[in-house]
Design a protein around this motif. Structure first.
Motif, short mmCIF file in Angstrom:
data_model
loop_
_atom_site.label_atom_id
_atom_site.label_comp_id
_atom_site.label_asym_id
_atom_site.label_seq_id
_atom_site.Cartn_x
_atom_site.Cartn_y
_atom_site.Cartn_z
N VAL A 1 0.83 -1.20 0.00
CA VAL A 1 0.00 0.00 0.00
C VAL A 1 0.87 1.26 0.00
CG1 VAL A 1 -1.71 1.35 1.28
CG2 VAL A 1 -1.91 -1.14 1.18
N SER A 2 1.78 1.34 0.97
CA SER A 2 2.58 2.55 1.13
C SER A 2 3.60 2.75 0.03
CB SER A 2 3.28 2.54 2.50
OG SER A 2 4.09 1.39 2.65
N ASN A 3 4.11 1.65 -0.55
CA ASN A 3 5.12 1.77 -1.60
C ASN A 3 4.57 1.47 -2.99
OD1 ASN A 3 7.14 2.31 0.31
ND2 ASN A 3 7.52 0.13 0.64
N GLY A 4 3.45 0.74 -3.05
CA GLY A 4 2.89 0.35 -4.33
C GLY A 4 1.70 1.19 -4.75
N LEU A 5 0.58 1.00 -4.06
CA LEU A 5 -0.64 1.72 -4.43
C LEU A 5 -0.48 3.23 -4.28
CD1 LEU A 5 -3.39 -0.57 -2.81
CD2 LEU A 5 -2.62 -0.50 -5.20
N ALA A 6 0.21 3.64 -3.22
CA ALA A 6 0.41 5.08 -3.01
C ALA A 6 1.18 5.70 -4.17
CB ALA A 6 1.15 5.32 -1.69
N ARG A 7 2.19 5.00 -4.63
CA ARG A 7 2.97 5.50 -5.77
C ARG A 7 2.12 5.55 -7.04
NH1 ARG A 7 8.58 5.07 -6.71
NH2 ARG A 7 8.75 3.58 -4.96
N GLU A 8 1.36 4.47 -7.27
CA GLU A 8 0.57 4.37 -8.50
C GLU A 8 -0.52 5.42 -8.58
OE1 GLU A 8 -2.11 1.07 -10.95
OE2 GLU A 8 -0.95 0.48 -9.17
N PHE A 9 -1.15 5.73 -7.42
CA PHE A 9 -2.28 6.65 -7.43
C PHE A 9 -1.98 8.00 -6.78
CE2 PHE A 9 -4.16 2.36 -7.55
CZ PHE A 9 -4.90 2.48 -8.71
N SER A 10 -0.69 8.28 -6.52
CA SER A 10 -0.29 9.55 -5.88
C SER A 10 -1.09 9.79 -4.61
CB SER A 10 -0.47 10.72 -6.87
OG SER A 10 0.29 10.52 -8.03
N ALA A 11 -1.17 8.75 -3.80
CA ALA A 11 -2.05 8.76 -2.63
C ALA A 11 -1.32 9.07 -1.33
CB ALA A 11 -2.76 7.43 -2.50
N TYR A 12 -2.09 9.56 -0.39
CA TYR A 12 -1.65 9.78 0.99
C TYR A 12 -1.98 8.51 1.77
CZ TYR A 12 -1.09 12.35 5.43
OH TYR A 12 -0.68 12.80 6.67
N VAL A 13 -1.10 8.10 2.68
CA VAL A 13 -1.32 6.87 3.45
C VAL A 13 -1.51 7.22 4.93
CG1 VAL A 13 -0.40 4.62 4.11
CG2 VAL A 13 0.07 5.54 1.83
N LEU A 14 -2.57 6.68 5.49
CA LEU A 14 -2.88 6.87 6.92
C LEU A 14 -2.99 5.50 7.57
CD1 LEU A 14 -3.87 8.43 9.44
CD2 LEU A 14 -6.16 8.43 8.41
N GLN A 15 -2.15 5.24 8.56
CA GLN A 15 -2.17 3.99 9.31
C GLN A 15 -2.76 4.26 10.69
OE1 GLN A 15 -0.87 0.46 8.92
NE2 GLN A 15 -2.29 0.51 10.66
N THR A 16 -3.87 3.62 11.02
CA THR A 16 -4.52 3.84 12.30
C THR A 16 -4.12 2.76 13.32
OG1 THR A 16 -6.45 2.51 11.72
CG2 THR A 16 -6.50 4.84 11.11
N GLU A 17 -4.33 3.06 14.59
CA GLU A 17 -4.16 2.07 15.65
C GLU A 17 -5.47 1.95 16.41
OE1 GLU A 17 -0.54 1.07 18.47
OE2 GLU A 17 -1.66 2.74 19.34
N HIS A 18 -5.88 0.72 16.68
CA HIS A 18 -7.15 0.43 17.35
C HIS A 18 -7.09 0.83 18.82
CE1 HIS A 18 -10.72 -1.79 18.55
NE2 HIS A 18 -10.93 -2.18 17.30
N ARG A 19 -8.19 1.39 19.30
CA ARG A 19 -8.27 1.76 20.72
C ARG A 19 -7.99 0.55 21.62
NH1 ARG A 19 -13.77 3.65 22.84
NH2 ARG A 19 -13.32 5.44 21.49
N PHE A 20 -7.29 0.78 22.71
CA PHE A 20 -6.90 -0.22 23.71
C PHE A 20 -5.73 -1.09 23.27
CE2 PHE A 20 -11.18 0.65 25.39
CZ PHE A 20 -10.87 0.86 26.73
N TYR A 21 -5.12 -0.79 22.12
CA TYR A 21 -3.94 -1.54 21.69
C TYR A 21 -2.78 -0.56 21.51
CZ TYR A 21 -6.96 -5.54 20.90
OH TYR A 21 -7.84 -6.57 21.07
N GLY A 22 -1.56 -1.06 21.79
CA GLY A 22 -0.39 -0.20 21.66
C GLY A 22 -0.47 0.97 22.62
N SER A 23 -0.19 2.15 22.12
CA SER A 23 -0.20 3.35 22.96
C SER A 23 -1.52 4.10 22.91
CB SER A 23 0.95 4.27 22.55
OG SER A 23 0.86 4.61 21.18
N SER A 24 -2.52 3.55 22.24
CA SER A 24 -3.83 4.19 22.16
C SER A 24 -4.69 3.72 23.33
CB SER A 24 -4.50 3.86 20.82
OG SER A 24 -3.72 4.33 19.74
N LYS A 25 -4.73 4.52 24.38
CA LYS A 25 -5.33 4.09 25.64
C LYS A 25 -6.43 5.07 26.08
CE LYS A 25 -0.81 2.21 26.92
NZ LYS A 25 0.33 2.28 27.86
N PRO A 26 -7.67 4.76 25.77
CA PRO A 26 -8.77 5.67 26.11
C PRO A 26 -8.94 5.93 27.61
CG PRO A 26 -9.46 4.06 24.50
CD PRO A 26 -8.12 3.61 24.99
#
Length: 210
Positions: free
Chosen positions: A41-66
């Motif tokens: 996505v970040s190296n293939g589709l983004a390049r092909e479609f001149s796209a911006y890439v946004l990677q989210t993190e799910h609440r309660f996982y990693g450092s995303s702590k509600p």
């Protein structure tokens, strides 16, 4: 209430062509996110479609702590739902659109189409984002998404996936399935017990698991 919390996310504008080009949203799932997933996505589709890439993190996982570092079983029951995770992602997408100068008018040449991408549970979220929030999400790509599993249809074997996993696990380590089932049932009973108090970590400690 109006309390706020920090939701981790990663972005890449390496190939972004500016307003009028797509935003590819990689859905976070049941695990921490330390960088952008899916290089295709970040190296293939983004390049092909001149796209911006946004990677989210799910609440309660990693450092995303509600609710901070020590959520209770009650916190999970109250605040850990797919609908809430999707609401988080919508807020984040709207924020990014504004920061990029994208128009919200879909007829505008400066509108940035939003495409969500995910596999397995994140794939389920990706499909539901398009279904529930079509005003924001234009395309939802879902790979290996267990959509029917969550529908609980009467003629669908909801245990089929888990039965196969159990079969493979018991072939690898005889007795593993029985031990795992017993531990999982005890933990489930503890977490769902209205009289249970303490954090998940404390409950796990009482059960003798890490």
């Amino acid at each position: 209430n109006h309390k706020t919390w920090l939701n981790t996310y990663f972005t890449s504008n390496d190939f972004f062509g500016g307003p009028g080009h797509p935003i590819l949203v990689i859905m976070g799932g049941e695990g921490p996110v330390e960088d952008i997933l899916y290089p295709f996505v970040s190296n293939g589709l983004a390049r092909e479609f001149s796209a911006y890439v946004l990677q989210t993190e799910h609440r309660f996982y990693g450092s995303s702590k509600p609710v901070g570092d020590n959520p209770t079983s009650g916190d999970f029951k109250a605040y850990l739902a797919p609908e809430q995770a999707m609401a988080d992602y919508i807020q984040l997408i709207l924020h990014v659109q504004e920061q990029l100068g994208c128009s919200t008018d879909k007829s505008s040449i400066e509108y940035c189409p939003v495409i969500t991408i995910g596999g397995s549970y994140p794939g389920f979220l990706s499909a539901m984002m398009r279904l529930v929030h079509p005003d924001v999400v234009d395309i939802g790509y879902a790979s290996s998404a267990p959509l029917m599993l969550y529908e609980h249809l009467p003629d669908f074997d909801t245990n089929g996936y888990f039965d196969k996993v159990a079969q493979v696990a018991d072939m690898a380590v005889p007795g593993c399935v029985e031990a795992t089932y017993k531990t999982s049932k005890e933990l489930n009973d503890w977490v769902l017990d209205e009289e249970t108090s303490g954090t998940v970590s404390e409950i796990a400690g009482q059960l003798g698991i890490c």
